[in-house]
Design an enzyme around this catalytic site. Sequence first.
Site, PDB file in Angstrom:
ATOM      1  N   LYS A  83       0.895  -1.413   0.113  1.00 12.82           N
ATOM      2  CA  LYS A  83      -0.275   0.004  -0.235  1.00 12.82           C
ATOM      3  C   LYS A  83       0.640   1.365   0.176  1.00 12.82           C
ATOM      4  CE  LYS A  83      -4.461   1.465   2.060  1.00 12.82           C
ATOM      5  NZ  LYS A  83      -4.964   0.548   3.307  1.00 12.82           N
TER       6      LYS A  83
HETATM    7  O1  G3P Z   1      -7.964   1.487   5.140  1.00  9.82           O
HETATM    8  C1  G3P Z   1      -7.964   3.071   4.705  1.00  9.82           C
HETATM    9  C2  G3P Z   1      -9.408   2.971   5.214  1.00  9.82           C
HETATM   10  O2  G3P Z   1     -10.733   2.274   5.742  1.00  9.82           O
HETATM   11  C3  G3P Z   1      -9.248   4.444   6.724  1.00  9.82           C
HETATM   12  O3  G3P Z   1     -11.247   3.940   6.730  1.00  9.82           O
HETATM   13  O4  G3P Z   1     -12.768   5.065   8.634  1.00  9.82           O
HETATM   14  O5  G3P Z   1     -10.347   4.986   9.063  1.00  9.82           O
HETATM   15  O6  G3P Z   1     -11.535   6.328   6.702  1.00  9.82           O
HETATM   16  P1  G3P Z   1     -11.956   5.307   8.823  1.00  9.82           P
END
Ligand code: G3P
Length: 214
Positions: A83
């Site tokens: 990533k």
């Molecule tokens: O892994 C990346 C993403 O899914 C993060 O989500 O909820 O922290 O914005 P969030």
Amino acid sequence: MKFFIDSANLEEIQEADRLGVLDGVTTNPTLMAKTGKTFPEVAASICKFVKGPVSLEVISTECSQMVAEGEKLREFGSNVVVKIPMTTEGLKAIKILSGQGIPINTTLIFQPIQALLAAKAGATYVSPFVGRHDDIAQDGMLVVRDILQIYRHYDIQTQVLVASARHPIHILESAKMGAHVVTAPLKVIQQLARHPLTDLGLKAFLDDWQKMKK
Ligand code: G3P
């Protein structure tokens, strides 16, 4: 549409797997830190358990360091997807690592042209963060729609991985738009299976069954 779980918690990953819907895993440094364990310990246990793709994120920000880190991350398993953040240094690293046949998930995508650039550099996945757009009163799913439209125009094979999905509507909209993958926390995946009429219907069936002559 493929379902990935957005978690570094092995118990949660195993529970999603038991549900029969798990195609892969995405992690990020925040999710890793939440486990309270060391990175190698967590990464090794996830990559051993999961057969599908597991996104592990680099923490370097300069191209050559990202490349070295990405190569190291691949030692955790052949299912590791590296990533890489959407920056100009990140694009250079995507070009080099994808040129070596290493699959890349480009993270922190917030506008469609970033996704076009990542695809041109060789990314296997792009991750638009829909929930974080919604957080600032912008419609994150519009970014997904535009990326899919651009990719279809040019027959781009990079997969759109909808990330930061916070609720079932994000998943429903992703499926209706034809997104390739959605990643979500276990709680959201579990919410997808629930409906109050299902619960009421089941209760009525079980109550009626009790009335049957034995
Ligand atoms: O892994 C990346 C993403 O899914 C993060 O989500 O909820 O922290 O914005 P969030």
